[in-house]
Scaffold this active site. Structure first.
Site, PDB file in Angstrom:
ATOM      1  CB  SER A 141     -13.084 -10.488 -27.444  1.00  0.00           C
ATOM      2  OG  SER A 141     -12.340  -9.389 -27.917  1.00  0.00           O
ATOM      3  CE1 TYR A 154     -15.477  -7.050 -23.797  1.00  0.00           C
ATOM      4  CE2 TYR A 154     -13.350  -7.020 -24.899  1.00  0.00           C
ATOM      5  CZ  TYR A 154     -14.720  -7.218 -24.939  1.00  0.00           C
ATOM      6  OH  TYR A 154     -15.331  -7.589 -26.114  1.00  0.00           O
TER       7      TYR A 154
HETATM    8  N1  LIG Z   1     -17.592  -4.767 -31.487  1.00  0.00           N
HETATM    9  C1  LIG Z   1     -16.393  -5.237 -31.235  1.00  0.00           C
HETATM   10  O1  LIG Z   1     -15.362  -4.648 -31.643  1.00  0.00           O
HETATM   11  C2  LIG Z   1     -16.232  -6.545 -30.485  1.00  0.00           C
HETATM   12  C3  LIG Z   1     -14.997  -7.189 -30.520  1.00  0.00           C
HETATM   13  C4  LIG Z   1     -14.839  -8.384 -29.840  1.00  0.00           C
HETATM   14  C5  LIG Z   1     -15.897  -8.923 -29.138  1.00  0.00           C
HETATM   15  N2  LIG Z   1     -17.087  -8.274 -29.104  1.00  0.00           N
HETATM   16  C6  LIG Z   1     -18.168  -8.901 -28.329  1.00  0.00           C
HETATM   17  O2  LIG Z   1     -19.304  -9.067 -29.163  1.00  0.00           O
HETATM   18  C7  LIG Z   1     -20.485  -9.141 -28.354  1.00  0.00           C
HETATM   19  C8  LIG Z   1     -21.539  -8.251 -28.972  1.00  0.00           C
HETATM   20  O3  LIG Z   1     -21.086  -6.919 -28.894  1.00  0.00           O
HETATM   21  P1  LIG Z   1     -21.388  -5.815 -30.008  1.00  0.00           P
HETATM   22  O4  LIG Z   1     -20.107  -5.366 -30.552  1.00  0.00           O
HETATM   23  O5  LIG Z   1     -22.461  -6.277 -30.911  1.00  0.00           O
HETATM   24  O6  LIG Z   1     -21.897  -4.632 -29.041  1.00  0.00           O
HETATM   25  P2  LIG Z   1     -23.290  -3.895 -28.868  1.00  0.00           P
HETATM   26  O7  LIG Z   1     -23.777  -3.448 -30.181  1.00  0.00           O
HETATM   27  O8  LIG Z   1     -23.071  -2.903 -27.793  1.00  0.00           O
HETATM   28  O9  LIG Z   1     -24.250  -5.055 -28.351  1.00  0.00           O
HETATM   29  C9  LIG Z   1     -24.159  -5.566 -27.053  1.00  0.00           C
HETATM   30  C10 LIG Z   1     -25.391  -6.401 -26.803  1.00  0.00           C
HETATM   31  O10 LIG Z   1     -25.302  -7.003 -25.505  1.00  0.00           O
HETATM   32  C11 LIG Z   1     -26.549  -6.847 -24.871  1.00  0.00           C
HETATM   33  N3  LIG Z   1     -26.381  -6.836 -23.418  1.00  0.00           N
HETATM   34  C12 LIG Z   1     -25.380  -6.263 -22.710  1.00  0.00           C
HETATM   35  N4  LIG Z   1     -25.591  -6.451 -21.392  1.00  0.00           N
HETATM   36  C13 LIG Z   1     -26.726  -7.183 -21.275  1.00  0.00           C
HETATM   37  C14 LIG Z   1     -27.460  -7.705 -20.191  1.00  0.00           C
HETATM   38  N5  LIG Z   1     -27.083  -7.525 -18.905  1.00  0.00           N
HETATM   39  N6  LIG Z   1     -28.589  -8.400 -20.439  1.00  0.00           N
HETATM   40  C15 LIG Z   1     -29.015  -8.571 -21.713  1.00  0.00           C
HETATM   41  N7  LIG Z   1     -28.353  -8.122 -22.791  1.00  0.00           N
HETATM   42  C16 LIG Z   1     -27.237  -7.424 -22.568  1.00  0.00           C
HETATM   43  C17 LIG Z   1     -27.130  -5.555 -25.414  1.00  0.00           C
HETATM   44  O11 LIG Z   1     -28.531  -5.609 -25.333  1.00  0.00           O
HETATM   45  P3  LIG Z   1     -29.477  -4.471 -24.650  1.00  0.00           P
HETATM   46  O12 LIG Z   1     -28.811  -3.155 -24.874  1.00  0.00           O
HETATM   47  O13 LIG Z   1     -30.786  -4.630 -25.353  1.00  0.00           O
HETATM   48  O14 LIG Z   1     -29.562  -4.880 -23.239  1.00  0.00           O
HETATM   49  C18 LIG Z   1     -26.669  -5.602 -26.859  1.00  0.00           C
HETATM   50  O15 LIG Z   1     -27.612  -6.294 -27.644  1.00  0.00           O
HETATM   51  C19 LIG Z   1     -20.053  -8.756 -26.944  1.00  0.00           C
HETATM   52  O16 LIG Z   1     -19.897  -9.919 -26.161  1.00  0.00           O
HETATM   53  C20 LIG Z   1     -18.698  -8.088 -27.166  1.00  0.00           C
HETATM   54  O17 LIG Z   1     -17.858  -8.182 -26.026  1.00  0.00           O
HETATM   55  C21 LIG Z   1     -17.286  -7.109 -29.765  1.00  0.00           C
END
Ligand SMILES: NC(=O)c1ccc[n+]([C@@H]2O[C@H](COP(=O)([O-])OP(=O)(O)OC[C@H]3O[C@@H](n4cnc5c(N)ncnc54)[C@H](OP(=O)(O)O)[C@@H]3O)[C@@H](O)[C@H]2O)c1
Length: 246
Positions: A141, A154
């Site tokens: 991130s 985080y």
């Molecule tokens: N969106 C942003 O602004 C942003 C910015 C920087 C970095 N990120 C990073 O991008 C990545 C994806 O996030 P996103 O934005 O796409 O968020 P999201 O839509 O909330 O997706 C998060 C994903 O992680 C999975 N997950 C979380 N805990 C888990 C566990 N214990 N076991 C298995 N799966 C798990 C969830 O799957 P289930 O619900 O099916 O378990 C979901 O598919 C993350 O690492 C996040 O930190 C996001």
């Protein structure tokens, strides 16, 4: 020619947001995708949509914090597709808050999910990646590149994930295994929760490109980093953040 033709990819957190966009694009680019998450319904929907478009994918239900699930995930991947070329450690969670009231169990949960799980998963996947000269991509991130107020767990987890990426990249480069990180900026996914309209405008005014990221823009960078187009790139932490960290 499709960029990931014949490749087999595991995408953790494939059931939502960045992981779902990546699963779709990886499949469009010819990869066989193992979509991983805890939510069966969302995971199956992602797989069904990939198949409707002529792609190849399976859903595997796993909690990234359960070691037995990870062993079963790798076994199913090999039993189904015969090899592993790409491990995309993308699953992650956010909990933020002031230091003095921050719960120690929240610290443990965030560090476990965002840092320990990619470490364990990478360790278990290396023997298979060795056979294919495959590669690992970690979703870090912009929060791993700079501090944010209240981002104790985080930001620390994502900064640690960038260093884990670099150590793996260094140690396995002689074997032809690459390892990179992608550093998204604020991306429109469910992880943002219920951000209100007026908050969106305030957030966007702090971003040089003046808008949030679409998950598909992260997926495009992910395809590049895991493909042979990035054959000389390892240990990188690529910001895809609209210029926030410049
Ligand atoms: N969106 C942003 O602004 C942003 C910015 C920087 C970095 N990120 C990073 O991008 C990545 C994806 O996030 P996103 O934005 O796409 O968020 P999201 O839509 O909330 O997706 C998060 C994903 O992680 C999975 N997950 C979380 N805990 C888990 C566990 N214990 N076991 C298995 N799966 C798990 C969830 O799957 P289930 O619900 O099916 O378990 C979901 O598919 C993350 O690492 C996040 O930190 C996001």
């Amino acid at each position: 020619m499709a960029k990931l033709e014949g490749k087999v990819a595991i995408i953790t957190g494939g059931t939502s947001g960045i992981g779902t966009a990546s699963a779709e694009l990886f499949a469009t680019e010819g990869a066989k995708v193992v979509v991983v998450g805890r939510n069966q319904e969302r995971g199956q929907k992602v797989v069904d949509e990939i198949k409707e478009k002529g792609g190849e994918a399976i859903f595997f239900q796993a909690d990234m914090n359960n070691s037995e699930d990870l062993d079963a995930l790798l076994k199913t991947t090999i039993d189904t597709y015969g090899k592993l070329d790409i491990l995309f450690n993308n699953a992650g969670v956010v909990i933020s808050g002031p230091l003095e009231s921050f719960k120690d169990e929240d610290w443990d949960f965030v560090l476990k999910t965002n840092l320990r799980a990619p470490y364990i998963m990478s360790k278990k996947a290396i023997p298979y990646l060795r056979e294919t000269k495959g590669n690992i991509l970690n979703t870090a991130s912009m929060a791993g590149l700079r501090s944010h107020s209240n981002g104790y767990a985080y930001n620390t987890s994502k900064s640690g994930l960038i260093m884990l990426t670099q150590v793996i990249a260094r140690d396995f480069a002689p074997e032809g295994i690459r390892c990179n990180a992608i550093c998204p900026g604020i991306t429109q996914t469910p992880i943002l929760g219920t951000v209100k309209e007026n908050e969106v405008a305030a957030i966007c005014s702090t971003i040089p490109l003046q808008r949030m990221c679409d998950p598909m823009e992260i997926a495009k960078a992910a395809v590049f980093l895991v493909s042979d187009d990035a054959s000389y790139i390892t240990g990188a932490a690529l910001p895809v953040d609209g210029g926030v960290t410049i």
